[in-house]
Design a protein around this motif. Sequence first.
Motif, mmCIF file in Angstrom:
data_model
loop_
_atom_site.group_PDB
_atom_site.id
_atom_site.type_symbol
_atom_site.label_atom_id
_atom_site.label_comp_id
_atom_site.label_asym_id
_atom_site.label_seq_id
_atom_site.Cartn_x
_atom_site.Cartn_y
_atom_site.Cartn_z
ATOM 1 N N ASN A 122 35.598 24.232 51.207
ATOM 2 C CA ASN A 122 35.501 23.888 49.867
ATOM 3 C C ASN A 122 34.485 24.509 49.273
ATOM 4 O OD1 ASN A 122 35.486 22.623 47.631
ATOM 5 N ND2 ASN A 122 35.474 20.465 48.359
ATOM 6 N N PHE A 123 34.729 25.711 48.349
ATOM 7 C CA PHE A 123 33.692 26.476 47.798
ATOM 8 C C PHE A 123 32.765 25.737 46.595
ATOM 9 C CE2 PHE A 123 36.379 29.849 49.750
ATOM 10 C CZ PHE A 123 35.350 30.370 50.301
ATOM 11 N N GLU A 124 33.691 24.520 46.285
ATOM 12 C CA GLU A 124 32.831 23.554 45.077
ATOM 13 C C GLU A 124 31.675 23.130 45.822
ATOM 14 O OE1 GLU A 124 35.655 20.757 43.984
ATOM 15 O OE2 GLU A 124 37.108 22.313 43.147
#
Length: 85
Positions: free
Chosen positions: A78-80
Amino acid sequence: MKVKGIIRNNSIELLENISIAEGTEVTIEITESSLINRDSQWQQLQKVIGSWKDNLEIDVIFNEIDQERHKYHGRDLNFEDFEVS
């Protein structure tokens, strides 16, 4: 309190030291699994030992299991969650 012991000459030999006064009355519970004769267990085990040795399908099954174990399925990212500076 649960304590293990072994029957020797019609007496119970405890497998650990406990702090109970000499002469204390106790109740014991004998489990069904402890009553199984070891010779009988071995005879039953010998019946199934090697029962798959002539089964050609077992190699295929174990090869499939081995391949599945060693597959890399990756992971989700999850790059967030990453901060960019």
